[in-house]
Design a protein around this motif. Structure first.
Motif, short mmCIF file in Angstrom:
data_model
loop_
_atom_site.label_atom_id
_atom_site.label_comp_id
_atom_site.label_asym_id
_atom_site.label_seq_id
_atom_site.Cartn_x
_atom_site.Cartn_y
_atom_site.Cartn_z
N ASP A 28 0.93 -1.24 0.06
CA ASP A 28 0.01 0.10 0.11
C ASP A 28 0.96 1.29 -0.01
O ASP A 28 1.16 1.65 0.99
CB ASP A 28 -0.84 -0.15 1.28
N ARG A 29 1.18 1.76 -1.25
CA ARG A 29 2.36 2.60 -1.31
C ARG A 29 1.61 4.15 -0.99
O ARG A 29 2.32 4.96 -0.30
CB ARG A 29 2.61 2.86 -2.75
N LEU A 30 0.34 4.21 -1.02
CA LEU A 30 -0.48 5.47 -0.57
C LEU A 30 -0.25 5.47 1.05
O LEU A 30 0.06 6.70 1.51
CB LEU A 30 -1.90 5.51 -1.03
N GLU A 31 -0.52 4.47 1.61
CA GLU A 31 -0.22 4.58 3.03
C GLU A 31 1.23 5.03 3.44
O GLU A 31 1.44 5.73 4.35
CB GLU A 31 -0.64 3.22 3.78
N LYS A 32 2.10 4.38 2.90
CA LYS A 32 3.42 4.86 3.11
C LYS A 32 3.74 6.22 3.02
O LYS A 32 4.61 6.92 3.45
CB LYS A 32 4.49 3.73 2.01
N LYS A 33 3.12 6.84 1.67
CA LYS A 33 3.43 8.20 1.29
C LYS A 33 2.68 9.12 2.48
O LYS A 33 3.35 10.13 2.69
CB LYS A 33 2.78 8.43 0.00
N ILE A 34 1.51 8.59 3.05
CA ILE A 34 0.94 9.31 4.03
C ILE A 34 2.12 9.33 5.23
O ILE A 34 2.29 10.49 6.06
CB ILE A 34 -0.28 8.90 4.43
N LEU A 35 2.47 8.08 5.78
CA LEU A 35 3.25 8.16 6.89
C LEU A 35 4.55 9.02 6.38
O LEU A 35 5.14 9.78 7.41
CB LEU A 35 3.79 6.64 6.88
N ALA A 36 5.02 8.84 5.32
CA ALA A 36 6.31 9.79 5.08
C ALA A 36 6.09 11.34 4.92
O ALA A 36 6.88 12.14 5.57
CB ALA A 36 6.72 9.26 3.59
N LEU A 37 4.85 11.64 4.61
CA LEU A 37 4.52 13.05 4.82
C LEU A 37 4.51 13.45 6.35
O LEU A 37 4.77 14.49 6.78
CB LEU A 37 2.94 13.33 4.28
N LEU A 38 3.64 12.70 7.06
CA LEU A 38 3.62 12.97 8.48
C LEU A 38 5.23 12.96 9.05
O LEU A 38 5.69 14.00 9.83
CB LEU A 38 3.06 11.81 9.27
N VAL A 39 6.12 12.07 8.66
CA VAL A 39 7.50 12.10 9.13
C VAL A 39 8.02 13.53 8.55
O VAL A 39 8.92 14.04 9.44
CB VAL A 39 8.54 10.96 8.65
#
Length: 197
Positions: A28-39
């Protein structure tokens, strides 16, 4: 800011990343992108330092030397006698890292530049409030992605994106500075993919 141009540049970068790092089955690359954004937003806050009530040093990190790789600080024709070839703005760099992920998330959600509504201002009462609200809104966007209708997703994306841009302006960046810093970092990100980052 020319959102259409930024989205097109991000589309090319995302394609480059997909080529170098293909999606894995079930990823789920979208979930990873959201986590990366938060980081990245956390890293932005860390460089802004305003919330560090326990420290006497609460000034934002806006000027950091770039040291010469040729002479290791001894001084040469490329740098000054301290080995410095220039300066960078870590606060702006972290902001632009977040912008890359915002745009990438928008592309992943198939949000076009026509659907993006910019210029909505959500000025917070303080930087602390603005950062906390941004984190909450990213959570709301994530929930909308998981459970909401398309209209809810687009609305939360726009709210969150505009909060982020407003935060950049609150931190002292102009839209022109943000756009130029995005162009500069985009080149670096392409280069990183080419050298096996």
């Amino acid at each position: 800011m020319n959102i259409a141009k930024l989205l097109e540049m991000q589309r090319k970068l995302d394609a480059h990343i997909e080529k170098e790092h293909p999606r894995q089955y079930g990823e789920d690359r979208l979930e990873k992108k959201i986590l990366a954004l938060l980081v990245e937003i956390g890293e932005l806050a860390n460089e802004a330092r305003f919330f560090k009530y326990w420290s006497h040093d609460q000034k934002p990190r806006i000027k950091q030397p770039i040291y010469c790789r040729k002479c290791d600080g001894d001084g040469c024709y490329k740098c000054d006698d301290k080995g410095i070839v220039g300066y960078k703005n870590p606060l702006l760099e972290e902001f632009v890292d977040g912008l890359h992920f915002f745009l990438s998330i928008g592309l992943e959600l198939n949000i076009s530049d026509e659907e993006m509504v910019t210029g909505i201002y959500y000025v917070g009462s303080s930087l602390t409030y603005s950062f906390n609200k941004l984190f909450r809104c990213i959570g709301n966007l994530s929930e909308a992605i998981e459970h909401g209708a398309r209209a809810d997703i687009v609305e939360w994306y726009n709210i969150t994106f505009n909060l982020f841009i407003d935060l950049g302006e609150t931190l002292g960046f102009t839209l022109d500075q943000i756009e130029q810093a995005y162009f500069d970092k985009n080149k670096i990100n392409h280069h990183r993919q080419e050298v096996g980052y």
